[in-house]
Write a protein that holds these residues in place. Structure first.
Motif, PDB file in Angstrom:
ATOM      1  N   ALA A   5       0.756  -1.345  -0.116  1.00 30.06           N
ATOM      2  CA  ALA A   5       0.154  -0.010   0.135  1.00 30.06           C
ATOM      3  C   ALA A   5       0.749   1.275   0.073  1.00 30.06           C
ATOM      4  O   ALA A   5       1.974   1.221   0.652  1.00 30.06           O
ATOM      5  N   CYS A  21      -2.932   0.032  -3.892  1.00 29.90           N
ATOM      6  CA  CYS A  21      -2.302  -1.069  -3.474  1.00 29.90           C
ATOM      7  C   CYS A  21      -1.820  -1.762  -4.689  1.00 29.90           C
ATOM      8  O   CYS A  21      -2.935  -2.288  -5.436  1.00 29.90           O
ATOM      9  N   TRP A  35     -10.197  -2.629   1.890  1.00 26.20           N
ATOM     10  CA  TRP A  35      -9.492  -1.723   2.344  1.00 26.20           C
ATOM     11  C   TRP A  35     -10.013  -1.669   3.944  1.00 26.20           C
ATOM     12  O   TRP A  35     -11.139  -1.568   4.040  1.00 26.20           O
ATOM     13  N   CYS A  95      -4.561  -2.914   2.577  1.00 26.22           N
ATOM     14  CA  CYS A  95      -5.398  -3.402   1.940  1.00 26.22           C
ATOM     15  C   CYS A  95      -5.108  -4.848   2.149  1.00 26.22           C
ATOM     16  O   CYS A  95      -4.337  -5.269   2.710  1.00 26.22           O
TER      17      CYS A  95
END
Length: 124
Positions: A5, A21, A35, A95
């Motif tokens: 990320a 990400c 997320w 993520c």
């Protein structure tokens, strides 16, 4: 698959940021992506999710209308575009990937593939 990320930072309230990400490895296009965010002393909170083909998106009520999740399977990347940021959005954003498809889960325990977090700080 490995996730990384990026895109966090310091922004004033009302501002915007775009988190990314990036995924390495095969089969990214088969994974649901999500997320989560976390603040000290609290559990991870679901923020947004997107199905493997981008056909469906899901949002926490607290971010609906302000955050947009999207993905580019050709580039193995998922984005979280955040606008109208509030101080309460301050958190570490991470993520995660779900290789099994199906419904997008909203509990952190459903995921075992995580990227490192990126810090978002929203000043008032």
């Amino acid at each position: 698959v490995q996730l990384q990320a990026s895109g966090g930072g310091l922004v004033q309230a009302g501002g915007s940021l775009r988190l990314s990400c990036s995924a390495s490895g095969r089969s990214f296009s088969n994974y649901n992506m999500v997320w989560f965010r976390q603040t000290p002393g609290k559990e991870r909170e679901f923020v947004a999710g997107i199905t493997w083909n981008g056909g469906s998106t899901y949002y926490a009520d607290s971010v609906k209308g302000r955050f947009t999740i999207s993905r580019d399977n050709a580039k193995n990347t998922v984005h979280l575009h955040m606008v109208s940021l509030k101080p309460e959005d301050t958190a570490i954003y991470s993520c995660a990937a779900d290789p099994f498809g199906g419904d997008v889960a909203r509990t952190a325990g459903s995921y075992y593939i995580w990227g490192q977090g990126t810090l978002v700080t929203v000043s008032s």
